[in-house]
Design a protein around this motif. Sequence first.
Motif, PDB file in Angstrom:
ATOM      1  N   ALA A 137       0.874  -1.185   0.000  1.00 45.55           N
ATOM      2  CA  ALA A 137       0.000   0.000   0.000  1.00 45.55           C
ATOM      3  C   ALA A 137       0.900   1.222   0.000  1.00 45.55           C
ATOM      4  O   ALA A 137       2.105   1.118   0.271  1.00 45.55           O
ATOM      5  CB  ALA A 137      -0.908  -0.006   1.234  1.00 45.55           C
ATOM      6  N   PRO A 138       0.375   2.399  -0.321  1.00 46.77           N
ATOM      7  CA  PRO A 138       1.195   3.605  -0.276  1.00 46.77           C
ATOM      8  C   PRO A 138       1.874   3.766   1.090  1.00 46.77           C
ATOM      9  O   PRO A 138       1.320   3.341   2.117  1.00 46.77           O
ATOM     10  CB  PRO A 138       0.179   4.724  -0.530  1.00 46.77           C
ATOM     11  N   ARG A 164       0.308   4.218   4.909  1.00 49.21           N
ATOM     12  CA  ARG A 164      -1.142   3.988   4.967  1.00 49.21           C
ATOM     13  C   ARG A 164      -1.433   2.773   5.857  1.00 49.21           C
ATOM     14  O   ARG A 164      -0.823   1.724   5.702  1.00 49.21           O
ATOM     15  CB  ARG A 164      -1.714   3.758   3.576  1.00 49.21           C
ATOM     16  N   ARG A 196       3.427   1.453   9.605  1.00 50.15           N
ATOM     17  CA  ARG A 196       2.069   1.807   9.163  1.00 50.15           C
ATOM     18  C   ARG A 196       1.183   1.988  10.395  1.00 50.15           C
ATOM     19  O   ARG A 196       0.338   1.125  10.701  1.00 50.15           O
ATOM     20  CB  ARG A 196       1.508   0.715   8.241  1.00 50.15           C
ATOM     21  N   SER A 228      -2.595   0.631  11.786  1.00 45.27           N
ATOM     22  CA  SER A 228      -2.977  -0.617  11.132  1.00 45.27           C
ATOM     23  C   SER A 228      -3.678  -1.533  12.136  1.00 45.27           C
ATOM     24  O   SER A 228      -3.408  -1.477  13.344  1.00 45.27           O
ATOM     25  CB  SER A 228      -1.741  -1.332  10.568  1.00 45.27           C
ATOM     26  N   ASP A 259      -5.893  -6.649   3.754  1.00 47.31           N
ATOM     27  CA  ASP A 259      -5.038  -6.131   2.686  1.00 47.31           C
ATOM     28  C   ASP A 259      -3.839  -7.039   2.461  1.00 47.31           C
ATOM     29  O   ASP A 259      -3.266  -7.059   1.370  1.00 47.31           O
ATOM     30  CB  ASP A 259      -4.511  -4.736   3.051  1.00 47.31           C
TER      31      ASP A 259
END
Length: 288
Positions: A73-74, A77, A99, A102, A149
Amino acid sequence: MGRSRNTRRRSAAEAVEEPVDGGLAQLIPDPDHGRAWTLLIDGAPQSHVDLDDPARLSFEYQRRLGHVVDLAAPPGRPVHAVHLGGGAFTLARYVAATRPRSTQQVVERDASLVQLVRRLLPLDPNARIRVRSADARAGLAKVPDGWADLVVTDVFSGARTPAHLTSTEFLDEVRRALKPSGVYAANLADGPPLAHLRGQIATAAARFAELALIADAAVLRGKRFGNAVLVASDLPLPLAELTRRAASDPHPGRVEHGRQLTDFTGGAPPVTDAAAVASPAPPPSVFR
């Protein structure tokens, strides 16, 4: 007579030994970093954790999984991540550090190991990490459809991946838990003649549109036993950046994909539950 689960020995160097469900766990302090530890089970290295810098990944295969996390992911994020196999929760700590916010689920069958790690290598109380003591496949079945994800499999029992985590039926459960844009990564271990690794690539190819494999060139040539990280998704993978990062590691890795990866399987069939076997045991020399 076996020792009580509550027994614990500390050497002068503050190493810790304690029986867990999967064998004898050892936590060995890292002499170069004050609050860093290596976890071994029955002498086999499992994880390395730096409590002061959870974004520092020392083990070769963990660095490669870290690249997958970075590119899933970017940057920065938050993601929903499922970790099948806990060890010392190294990768979950890495996701939490890189991240923030998360939400993560860790599934680790060895309840005694979970207790040991929680006690001696505590998780950041602000990290959104839920740890469940359960079989990896049973724990995965409890993940809601399309929630994740990222799903990472890093499960070893007696230094071997259990058979029921190597099949197309298992990957059907992974796909169910993943978002359509999700990424699957698995830490695999094999040596010559690489039959297990070839079969695992064929199995993933039967369930995912895009694949890549990150490994040491000597492992890919069947010259030695070692780890390989399989990455799979239904969307195109960031192959150029993955290749650059793997090549610039302290122990450089090679990324195989596309036709070369298909050819590497040598026509191996996908593995089903009915035919699944555990990954091969590493030779004793691997841990010397």
